[in-house]
Design a protein around this motif. Structure first.
Motif, PDB file in Angstrom:
ATOM      1  N   ARG A  25       0.832  -1.206   0.000  1.00 24.25           N
ATOM      2  CA  ARG A  25       0.000   0.000   0.000  1.00 24.25           C
ATOM      3  C   ARG A  25       0.865   1.253   0.000  1.00 24.25           C
ATOM      4  O   ARG A  25       0.576   2.216  -0.715  1.00 24.25           O
ATOM      5  CB  ARG A  25      -0.934  -0.022   1.215  1.00 24.25           C
ATOM      6  CG  ARG A  25      -1.731   1.248   1.437  1.00 24.25           C
ATOM      7  CD  ARG A  25      -2.657   1.568   0.290  1.00 24.25           C
ATOM      8  NE  ARG A  25      -3.116   2.950   0.368  1.00 24.25           N
ATOM      9  CZ  ARG A  25      -3.446   3.700  -0.678  1.00 24.25           C
ATOM     10  NH1 ARG A  25      -3.387   3.219  -1.900  1.00 24.25           N
ATOM     11  NH2 ARG A  25      -3.858   4.931  -0.515  1.00 24.25           N
ATOM     12  N   LEU A  26       1.950   1.265   0.770  1.00 30.34           N
ATOM     13  CA  LEU A  26       2.841   2.424   0.785  1.00 30.34           C
ATOM     14  C   LEU A  26       3.492   2.631  -0.575  1.00 30.34           C
ATOM     15  O   LEU A  26       3.646   3.783  -1.034  1.00 30.34           O
ATOM     16  CB  LEU A  26       3.908   2.239   1.861  1.00 30.34           C
ATOM     17  CG  LEU A  26       3.428   2.320   3.314  1.00 30.34           C
ATOM     18  CD1 LEU A  26       4.568   1.986   4.274  1.00 30.34           C
ATOM     19  CD2 LEU A  26       2.870   3.717   3.625  1.00 30.34           C
ATOM     20  N   LEU A  27       3.861   1.549  -1.236  1.00 25.09           N
ATOM     21  CA  LEU A  27       4.460   1.667  -2.563  1.00 25.09           C
ATOM     22  C   LEU A  27       3.460   2.208  -3.575  1.00 25.09           C
ATOM     23  O   LEU A  27       3.809   3.017  -4.445  1.00 25.09           O
ATOM     24  CB  LEU A  27       4.990   0.304  -3.008  1.00 25.09           C
ATOM     25  CG  LEU A  27       6.215  -0.211  -2.246  1.00 25.09           C
ATOM     26  CD1 LEU A  27       6.443  -1.694  -2.545  1.00 25.09           C
ATOM     27  CD2 LEU A  27       7.454   0.605  -2.592  1.00 25.09           C
ATOM     28  N   ILE A  28       2.198   1.786  -3.475  1.00 19.88           N
ATOM     29  CA  ILE A  28       1.158   2.302  -4.372  1.00 19.88           C
ATOM     30  C   ILE A  28       0.962   3.787  -4.124  1.00 19.88           C
ATOM     31  O   ILE A  28       0.850   4.585  -5.060  1.00 19.88           O
ATOM     32  CB  ILE A  28      -0.159   1.529  -4.180  1.00 19.88           C
ATOM     33  CG1 ILE A  28       0.005   0.092  -4.678  1.00 19.88           C
ATOM     34  CG2 ILE A  28      -1.315   2.213  -4.904  1.00 19.88           C
ATOM     35  CD1 ILE A  28      -1.122  -0.832  -4.263  1.00 19.88           C
ATOM     36  N   ARG A  29       0.923   4.182  -2.874  1.00 22.69           N
ATOM     37  CA  ARG A  29       0.762   5.598  -2.524  1.00 22.69           C
ATOM     38  C   ARG A  29       1.871   6.445  -3.142  1.00 22.69           C
ATOM     39  O   ARG A  29       1.629   7.566  -3.594  1.00 22.69           O
ATOM     40  CB  ARG A  29       0.769   5.736  -0.998  1.00 22.69           C
ATOM     41  CG  ARG A  29       0.667   7.162  -0.480  1.00 22.69           C
ATOM     42  CD  ARG A  29       0.826   7.187   1.027  1.00 22.69           C
ATOM     43  NE  ARG A  29       0.905   8.552   1.534  1.00 22.69           N
ATOM     44  CZ  ARG A  29      -0.114   9.254   1.991  1.00 22.69           C
ATOM     45  NH1 ARG A  29      -1.315   8.716   2.012  1.00 22.69           N
ATOM     46  NH2 ARG A  29       0.047  10.480   2.429  1.00 22.69           N
ATOM     47  N   ALA A  30       3.087   5.885  -3.160  1.00 17.74           N
ATOM     48  CA  ALA A  30       4.230   6.605  -3.726  1.00 17.74           C
ATOM     49  C   ALA A  30       4.290   6.505  -5.241  1.00 17.74           C
ATOM     50  O   ALA A  30       5.122   7.168  -5.868  1.00 17.74           O
ATOM     51  CB  ALA A  30       5.525   6.061  -3.129  1.00 17.74           C
ATOM     52  N   GLY A  31       3.404   5.692  -5.836  1.00 13.00           N
ATOM     53  CA  GLY A  31       3.456   5.506  -7.280  1.00 13.00           C
ATOM     54  C   GLY A  31       4.578   4.596  -7.724  1.00 13.00           C
ATOM     55  O   GLY A  31       4.875   4.495  -8.913  1.00 13.00           O
ATOM     56  N   VAL A  36       5.260  -3.974  -6.178  1.00 12.98           N
ATOM     57  CA  VAL A  36       3.978  -4.328  -5.572  1.00 12.98           C
ATOM     58  C   VAL A  36       3.531  -5.733  -5.975  1.00 12.98           C
ATOM     59  O   VAL A  36       3.108  -6.530  -5.130  1.00 12.98           O
ATOM     60  CB  VAL A  36       2.901  -3.284  -5.961  1.00 12.98           C
ATOM     61  CG1 VAL A  36       1.512  -3.760  -5.521  1.00 12.98           C
ATOM     62  CG2 VAL A  36       3.228  -1.935  -5.343  1.00 12.98           C
ATOM     63  N   ILE A  37       3.618  -6.048  -7.256  1.00 14.53           N
ATOM     64  CA  ILE A  37       3.074  -7.314  -7.743  1.00 14.53           C
ATOM     65  C   ILE A  37       3.765  -8.520  -7.101  1.00 14.53           C
ATOM     66  O   ILE A  37       3.085  -9.470  -6.667  1.00 14.53           O
ATOM     67  CB  ILE A  37       3.105  -7.365  -9.274  1.00 14.53           C
ATOM     68  CG1 ILE A  37       2.050  -6.392  -9.829  1.00 14.53           C
ATOM     69  CG2 ILE A  37       2.845  -8.780  -9.800  1.00 14.53           C
ATOM     70  CD1 ILE A  37       2.008  -6.281 -11.336  1.00 14.53           C
ATOM     71  N   PRO A  38       5.117  -8.555  -6.986  1.00 11.21           N
ATOM     72  CA  PRO A  38       5.729  -9.707  -6.287  1.00 11.21           C
ATOM     73  C   PRO A  38       5.257  -9.866  -4.842  1.00 11.21           C
ATOM     74  O   PRO A  38       5.048 -10.991  -4.383  1.00 11.21           O
ATOM     75  CB  PRO A  38       7.227  -9.392  -6.355  1.00 11.21           C
ATOM     76  CG  PRO A  38       7.381  -8.505  -7.539  1.00 11.21           C
ATOM     77  CD  PRO A  38       6.141  -7.674  -7.579  1.00 11.21           C
ATOM     78  N   LEU A  39       5.078  -8.756  -4.136  1.00  7.15           N
ATOM     79  CA  LEU A  39       4.581  -8.844  -2.767  1.00  7.15           C
ATOM     80  C   LEU A  39       3.179  -9.445  -2.739  1.00  7.15           C
ATOM     81  O   LEU A  39       2.871 -10.317  -1.910  1.00  7.15           O
ATOM     82  CB  LEU A  39       4.562  -7.460  -2.125  1.00  7.15           C
ATOM     83  CG  LEU A  39       5.914  -6.775  -1.895  1.00  7.15           C
ATOM     84  CD1 LEU A  39       5.703  -5.357  -1.381  1.00  7.15           C
ATOM     85  CD2 LEU A  39       6.767  -7.568  -0.928  1.00  7.15           C
ATOM     86  N   CYS A  40       2.325  -8.971  -3.632  1.00  6.20           N
ATOM     87  CA  CYS A  40       0.947  -9.471  -3.675  1.00  6.20           C
ATOM     88  C   CYS A  40       0.907 -10.941  -4.082  1.00  6.20           C
ATOM     89  O   CYS A  40       0.115 -11.729  -3.539  1.00  6.20           O
ATOM     90  CB  CYS A  40       0.126  -8.632  -4.648  1.00  6.20           C
ATOM     91  SG  CYS A  40      -0.084  -6.922  -4.128  1.00  6.20           S
ATOM     92  N   GLY A  67      -4.250  -5.270  -8.507  1.00  3.62           N
ATOM     93  CA  GLY A  67      -5.028  -4.577  -9.526  1.00  3.62           C
ATOM     94  C   GLY A  67      -4.640  -3.112  -9.648  1.00  3.62           C
ATOM     95  O   GLY A  67      -4.546  -2.566 -10.753  1.00  3.62           O
ATOM     96  N   ALA A  68      -4.394  -2.470  -8.509  1.00  2.00           N
ATOM     97  CA  ALA A  68      -3.978  -1.064  -8.547  1.00  2.00           C
ATOM     98  C   ALA A  68      -2.646  -0.912  -9.265  1.00  2.00           C
ATOM     99  O   ALA A  68      -2.449   0.031 -10.038  1.00  2.00           O
ATOM    100  CB  ALA A  68      -3.886  -0.519  -7.131  1.00  2.00           C
ATOM    101  N   ALA A  69      -1.719  -1.843  -9.010  1.00  2.00           N
ATOM    102  CA  ALA A  69      -0.419  -1.784  -9.689  1.00  2.00           C
ATOM    103  C   ALA A  69      -0.588  -1.994 -11.194  1.00  2.00           C
ATOM    104  O   ALA A  69       0.036  -1.289 -12.006  1.00  2.00           O
ATOM    105  CB  ALA A  69       0.518  -2.839  -9.109  1.00  2.00           C
ATOM    106  N   LEU A  70      -1.422  -2.949 -11.581  1.00  2.00           N
ATOM    107  CA  LEU A  70      -1.681  -3.169 -13.007  1.00  2.00           C
ATOM    108  C   LEU A  70      -2.309  -1.931 -13.652  1.00  2.00           C
ATOM    109  O   LEU A  70      -1.988  -1.570 -14.791  1.00  2.00           O
ATOM    110  CB  LEU A  70      -2.588  -4.384 -13.186  1.00  2.00           C
ATOM    111  CG  LEU A  70      -1.955  -5.738 -12.850  1.00  2.00           C
ATOM    112  CD1 LEU A  70      -3.032  -6.824 -12.776  1.00  2.00           C
ATOM    113  CD2 LEU A  70      -0.895  -6.108 -13.886  1.00  2.00           C
ATOM    114  N   SER A  71      -3.205  -1.279 -12.908  1.00  2.00           N
ATOM    115  CA  SER A  71      -3.825  -0.053 -13.409  1.00  2.00           C
ATOM    116  C   SER A  71      -2.774   1.015 -13.663  1.00  2.00           C
ATOM    117  O   SER A  71      -2.799   1.706 -14.691  1.00  2.00           O
ATOM    118  CB  SER A  71      -4.866   0.446 -12.406  1.00  2.00           C
ATOM    119  OG  SER A  71      -5.396   1.689 -12.800  1.00  2.00           O
TER     120      SER A  71
END
Length: 306
Positions: A25-31, A36-40, A67-71
């Motif tokens: 989530r922190l990585l997504i917030r930072a863009g 992200v995907i390996p963690l998920c 999904g957010a990372a793919l987006s």
């Protein structure tokens, strides 16, 4: 913490999965979505068949964050498939332990629909988030943060729909509720509400008030190192530049575009990059325009002398 024997106690699967998803989530917030995907995938692979609610929640978060990372990577169809799976597998009004994962997936879907310029569908989605989860103040934690983001997305959607009066009303209500509160979520909501208020004022043609509001965002948050806040400030600086461009105040607009670039610095965060690219392009346009005007003035002056 080490136990009485000096050994570090083992981390439970629930704690490990939560830590991985909190980092995602922190990585997504930072863009910064490449990690992200390996963690998920790790969380999904280990726990997708679990019947433990705490682990089911992290699987739901893994699907939503993935999904957010793919987006962010432009893979909208794949992202929507992930959000659909969260809804299908984990939504139930009788399972509040899983609501956080469902709420984040719906928030991410709303953002994606806005990026695709589908504001009516985005409005339906964010409205459903608030209907399901926003009737009362959720306890501190991920669900409360997701609901807070949804409340902030609402005026954003209305601005995209060009219903600027409603966007202004909603952003001012958020400011009244959050402004001045040092809690991180409330700071996020206040900064975003100020930005949406400025966009609403701009859409209503209240240029001076919009400029003042964009300036307020810059003054308050320009020193904040948080990646999300830096992108909010960049958006405010770019909003100021667009108002000045619309008013055909070229030297002032050029100065505002330079401010976008200066704030982002030589290594902008990913979410700042589109604003930086636009500012660089527009600055080159204005510099050429000013150079052509200077050359024309010089030719006219030389002609008068002869």
């Amino acid at each position: 913490m080490p136990d009485a024997d000096g050994a570090t106690p083992p981390v439970s699967p629930e704690e490990e999965a939560k830590a991985l998803m909190d980092r995602a989530r922190l990585l997504i917030r930072a863009g910064q979505v490449l990690e992200v995907i390996p963690l998920c995938d790790t969380v999904y692979r280990r726990h997708t068949a679990s019947r433990v609610p705490a682990l089911q929640l992290q699987v739901a978060r893994a699907l939503g964050h993935r999904g957010a990372a793919l987006s962010e990577e432009g893979k909208a169809v794949e992202a929507l498939i992930h959000f659909d799976e969260v809804e299908r597998r984990f939504w139930s009004p009788r399972k509040p332990a899983l609501w956080e994962g469902v709420a984040w997936a719906m928030v991410y879907r709303t953002s994606l629909l806005m990026e695709q310029d589908r504001p009516q569908q985005a409005l339906q989605c964010v409205g459903e988030v608030l209907r399901r989860f926003g009737s009362s103040e959720p306890p501190p934690g991920g669900l409360r943060n997701a609901v807070g983001v949804a409340r902030l997305l609402l005026p954003n959607v209305y601005n995209q729909l060009e219903e600027h009066e409603e966007a202004l009303r909603l952003s001012e209500a958020l400011l009244e509720a959050c402004d001045g509160d040092p809690e991180p979520l409330k700071v996020d909501m206040a900064s975003g509400a100020l930005l949406q208020r400025a966009h609403a004022l701009q859409g209503l043609g209240h240029w001076e008030e919009a400029l003042e509001c964009f300036d307020t965002v810059d003054v308050r948050y320009c020193e904040d190192p948080d990646p999300r806040m830096r992108s909010v400030v960049s958006a405010a600086l770019l909003g100021r530049a667009l108002v000045l461009i619309k008013q055909e105040l070229v030297p002032e607009a050029l100065s505002a575009l330079n401010a976008v670039l200066e704030h982002a610095g030589p290594h902008p965060y990913p979410r700042q990059r589109p604003m930086v690219d636009f500012a660089q392009f527009q600055r080159e346009v204005f510099e050429r325009q000013l150079e052509e005007e200077r050359e024309l003035a010089a030719r006219q002056k030389a002609k008068r002398r002869t």
